[in-house]
Design a protein around this motif. Structure first.
Motif, PDB file in Angstrom:
ATOM      1  N   LEU A  60      32.070  38.904  42.020  1.00  0.00           N
ATOM      2  CA  LEU A  60      30.793  39.502  41.643  1.00  0.00           C
ATOM      3  C   LEU A  60      29.754  38.413  41.413  1.00  0.00           C
ATOM      4  CD1 LEU A  60      29.109  41.996  40.705  1.00  0.00           C
ATOM      5  CD2 LEU A  60      30.009  41.571  38.400  1.00  0.00           C
ATOM      6  N   LYS A  61      28.634  38.490  42.120  1.00  0.00           N
ATOM      7  CA  LYS A  61      27.545  37.541  41.918  1.00  0.00           C
ATOM      8  C   LYS A  61      26.877  37.816  40.578  1.00  0.00           C
ATOM      9  CE  LYS A  61      26.539  36.958  46.850  1.00  0.00           C
ATOM     10  NZ  LYS A  61      25.500  37.108  47.916  1.00  0.00           N
ATOM     11  N   LEU A  62      26.646  36.755  39.808  1.00  0.00           N
ATOM     12  CA  LEU A  62      26.058  36.875  38.475  1.00  0.00           C
ATOM     13  C   LEU A  62      24.643  36.318  38.487  1.00  0.00           C
ATOM     14  CD1 LEU A  62      29.134  35.726  36.354  1.00  0.00           C
ATOM     15  CD2 LEU A  62      28.501  38.058  37.032  1.00  0.00           C
ATOM     16  N   ASP A  70      35.565  37.460  38.663  1.00  0.00           N
ATOM     17  CA  ASP A  70      36.607  38.243  39.312  1.00  0.00           C
ATOM     18  C   ASP A  70      36.261  39.715  39.190  1.00  0.00           C
ATOM     19  OD1 ASP A  70      37.954  35.884  39.747  1.00  0.00           O
ATOM     20  OD2 ASP A  70      39.550  36.267  38.285  1.00  0.00           O
ATOM     21  N   ALA A  71      36.378  40.458  40.270  1.00  0.00           N
ATOM     22  CA  ALA A  71      36.008  41.874  40.242  1.00  0.00           C
ATOM     23  C   ALA A  71      36.880  42.662  41.201  1.00  0.00           C
ATOM     24  CB  ALA A  71      34.530  42.040  40.600  1.00  0.00           C
ATOM     25  N   PHE A  72      36.874  43.962  41.014  1.00  0.00           N
ATOM     26  CA  PHE A  72      37.655  44.875  41.844  1.00  0.00           C
ATOM     27  C   PHE A  72      36.842  46.147  42.021  1.00  0.00           C
ATOM     28  CE2 PHE A  72      40.812  48.498  41.503  1.00  0.00           C
ATOM     29  CZ  PHE A  72      41.141  48.519  42.852  1.00  0.00           C
ATOM     30  N   ALA A  73      36.752  46.618  43.251  1.00  0.00           N
ATOM     31  CA  ALA A  73      36.015  47.851  43.546  1.00  0.00           C
ATOM     32  C   ALA A  73      36.846  48.724  44.471  1.00  0.00           C
ATOM     33  CB  ALA A  73      34.665  47.534  44.177  1.00  0.00           C
ATOM     34  N   GLY A  88      39.023  39.713  25.132  1.00  0.00           N
ATOM     35  CA  GLY A  88      40.362  39.228  25.396  1.00  0.00           C
ATOM     36  C   GLY A  88      41.018  39.842  26.610  1.00  0.00           C
ATOM     37  N   GLU A  89      40.316  40.756  27.258  1.00  0.00           N
ATOM     38  CA  GLU A  89      40.872  41.423  28.432  1.00  0.00           C
ATOM     39  C   GLU A  89      40.217  40.909  29.705  1.00  0.00           C
ATOM     40  OE1 GLU A  89      43.489  43.176  28.668  1.00  0.00           O
ATOM     41  OE2 GLU A  89      43.868  43.248  26.522  1.00  0.00           O
ATOM     42  N   SER A  90      40.407  41.611  30.801  1.00  0.00           N
ATOM     43  CA  SER A  90      39.959  41.147  32.106  1.00  0.00           C
ATOM     44  C   SER A  90      39.761  42.342  33.022  1.00  0.00           C
ATOM     45  CB  SER A  90      41.013  40.207  32.705  1.00  0.00           C
ATOM     46  OG  SER A  90      42.180  40.949  33.047  1.00  0.00           O
ATOM     47  N   THR A 109      33.786  50.136  40.062  1.00  0.00           N
ATOM     48  CA  THR A 109      34.072  48.702  39.974  1.00  0.00           C
ATOM     49  C   THR A 109      34.298  48.281  38.532  1.00  0.00           C
ATOM     50  OG1 THR A 109      33.361  46.508  40.732  1.00  0.00           O
ATOM     51  CG2 THR A 109      31.672  47.881  39.725  1.00  0.00           C
ATOM     52  N   THR A 110      35.047  47.204  38.373  1.00  0.00           N
ATOM     53  CA  THR A 110      35.215  46.541  37.091  1.00  0.00           C
ATOM     54  C   THR A 110      35.265  45.046  37.347  1.00  0.00           C
ATOM     55  OG1 THR A 110      36.478  46.512  35.010  1.00  0.00           O
ATOM     56  CG2 THR A 110      37.749  46.619  37.057  1.00  0.00           C
ATOM     57  N   PHE A 111      35.244  44.240  36.292  1.00  0.00           N
ATOM     58  CA  PHE A 111      35.113  42.790  36.441  1.00  0.00           C
ATOM     59  C   PHE A 111      35.677  42.101  35.202  1.00  0.00           C
ATOM     60  CE2 PHE A 111      31.376  44.711  34.565  1.00  0.00           C
ATOM     61  CZ  PHE A 111      31.222  43.993  33.389  1.00  0.00           C
ATOM     62  N   THR A 112      35.905  40.806  35.332  1.00  0.00           N
ATOM     63  CA  THR A 112      36.232  39.966  34.180  1.00  0.00           C
ATOM     64  C   THR A 112      34.934  39.323  33.709  1.00  0.00           C
ATOM     65  OG1 THR A 112      38.488  39.513  34.900  1.00  0.00           O
ATOM     66  CG2 THR A 112      37.502  37.954  33.355  1.00  0.00           C
ATOM     67  N   ALA A 113      34.531  39.605  32.481  1.00  0.00           N
ATOM     68  CA  ALA A 113      33.229  39.169  31.982  1.00  0.00           C
ATOM     69  C   ALA A 113      33.118  37.647  31.951  1.00  0.00           C
ATOM     70  CB  ALA A 113      32.976  39.736  30.593  1.00  0.00           C
ATOM     71  N   VAL A 114      31.943  37.160  32.349  1.00  0.00           N
ATOM     72  CA  VAL A 114      31.591  35.742  32.274  1.00  0.00           C
ATOM     73  C   VAL A 114      30.223  35.674  31.619  1.00  0.00           C
ATOM     74  CG1 VAL A 114      31.125  33.623  33.542  1.00  0.00           C
ATOM     75  CG2 VAL A 114      32.876  35.212  34.386  1.00  0.00           C
ATOM     76  N   GLY A 115      30.145  35.087  30.425  1.00  0.00           N
ATOM     77  CA  GLY A 115      28.875  35.073  29.714  1.00  0.00           C
ATOM     78  C   GLY A 115      28.583  36.441  29.111  1.00  0.00           C
ATOM     79  N   PRO A 116      27.302  36.781  28.925  1.00  0.00           N
ATOM     80  CA  PRO A 116      26.937  38.051  28.289  1.00  0.00           C
ATOM     81  C   PRO A 116      27.420  39.253  29.103  1.00  0.00           C
ATOM     82  CG  PRO A 116      25.070  36.536  28.315  1.00  0.00           C
ATOM     83  CD  PRO A 116      26.122  35.931  29.189  1.00  0.00           C
ATOM     84  N   THR A 117      28.239  40.094  28.496  1.00  0.00           N
ATOM     85  CA  THR A 117      28.819  41.212  29.227  1.00  0.00           C
ATOM     86  C   THR A 117      27.773  42.225  29.666  1.00  0.00           C
ATOM     87  OG1 THR A 117      30.857  40.932  27.954  1.00  0.00           O
ATOM     88  CG2 THR A 117      30.624  42.980  29.165  1.00  0.00           C
TER      89      THR A 117
END
Length: 253
Positions: A60-62, A70-73, A88-90, A109-117
């Motif tokens: 996922l582009k931020l 990391d993301a899944f769709a 603590g999750e992903s 879609t879902t993603f693993t957060a990087v920085g501000p969710t």
């Protein structure tokens, strides 16, 4: 607060083996983009995606970070769904639900957060628009619940049809749902377990502030389950399903 393994086991019980992942720990947020090699393809399962889900893994582009997430769709449809995980999750926490929504006619879609969710949620909305969605349902658990409430209060790439916050705290790491909720006008569902303190009280206070929302349901359940694990309660799952079907059905274009 329940860990990811417990939450995944609950989801497995709801979805059955076909819709569930392996339950292992998710990968990092800076995994390398997929290559044609089988070794890289295996790494793209994040430690939890099934073989059928792996083709949906992507980066996922931020908009506010120099890296990707990391993301899944999965799925196709005009109504998108963004699912945001707890601390603590992903990507693994909501991956089974991405597949479930896809099977029901959504683009999820879902993603693993990087920085501000909350910013990540906005980036995921932009990605769903790129893939063809015309409106979006936002769902989040714990810090993800705070994030979807905050994101829904801001202009986004797509109209937000409805929001669901499961055990979302009023404030978390600079995200202020207490300030965001009074600005919401779309339907909002606040869910929490009655013995999951202080998140039950946060749900009550946030629901009381959602005065401009078309609908602001508050649903509390016996127990102390947290975030996505709340949906392991059949009554909670029924309320969640009814809310989504009423306010963000997949047939809406």
């Amino acid at each position: 607060m329940l860990g990811r393994r417990a939450a995944v086991l609950v989801v497995c019980a709801v979805l059955g083996p076909a819709g569930c992942a392996s339950g292992q720990t998710g990968g990092g947020a800076t995994a390398s983009p997929a290559s044609p090699t089988s070794a890289t393809a295996a790494a793209q399962d994040y430690g939890c995606l099934t073989p059928d889900q792996v083709p949906g893994a992507y980066q996922l582009k931020l908009s506010d970070q120099p890296t990707t997430a990391d993301a899944f769709a999965a799925g196709h449809g005009r109504v998108g769904v963004v699912l945001a995980h707890m601390a603590g999750e992903s990507v693994c926490e909501w991956a089974p639900w991405v597949s479930k929504f896809a099977a029901e006619g959504y683009l999820a879609t879902t993603f693993t957060a990087v920085g501000p969710t909350d910013a990540n949620v906005g980036d995921a909305i932009t990605e769903l628009k790129r893939r063809g969605a015309t409106r979006v349902l936002l769902v989040g658990g714990s810090k993800g619940g705070t994030a979807v409430l905050v994101a829904a209060s801001r202009p986004q790439a797509l109209p937000v049809a409805a929001v669901v916050s499961l055990s979302g705290p009023a404030q978390y790491q600079g995200m202020d749902a207490g300030a965001a909720v009074p600005r919401l006008t779309m339907p909002v569902l606040f869910m929490a377990d009655a013995d999951d303190s202080p998140f039950d009280d946060d749900a009550k206070s946030l629901a009381a502030e959602a005065k401009r929302a078309q609908v602001h349901w508050l649903k509390l359940y016996p127990g102390a389950s947290h975030a996505s694990a709340v949906l392991g309660n059949p009554a909670a799952l029924a309320d969640f399903t009814a809310f989504v079907a009423k306010y963000a059905p997949p047939t809406v274009g």
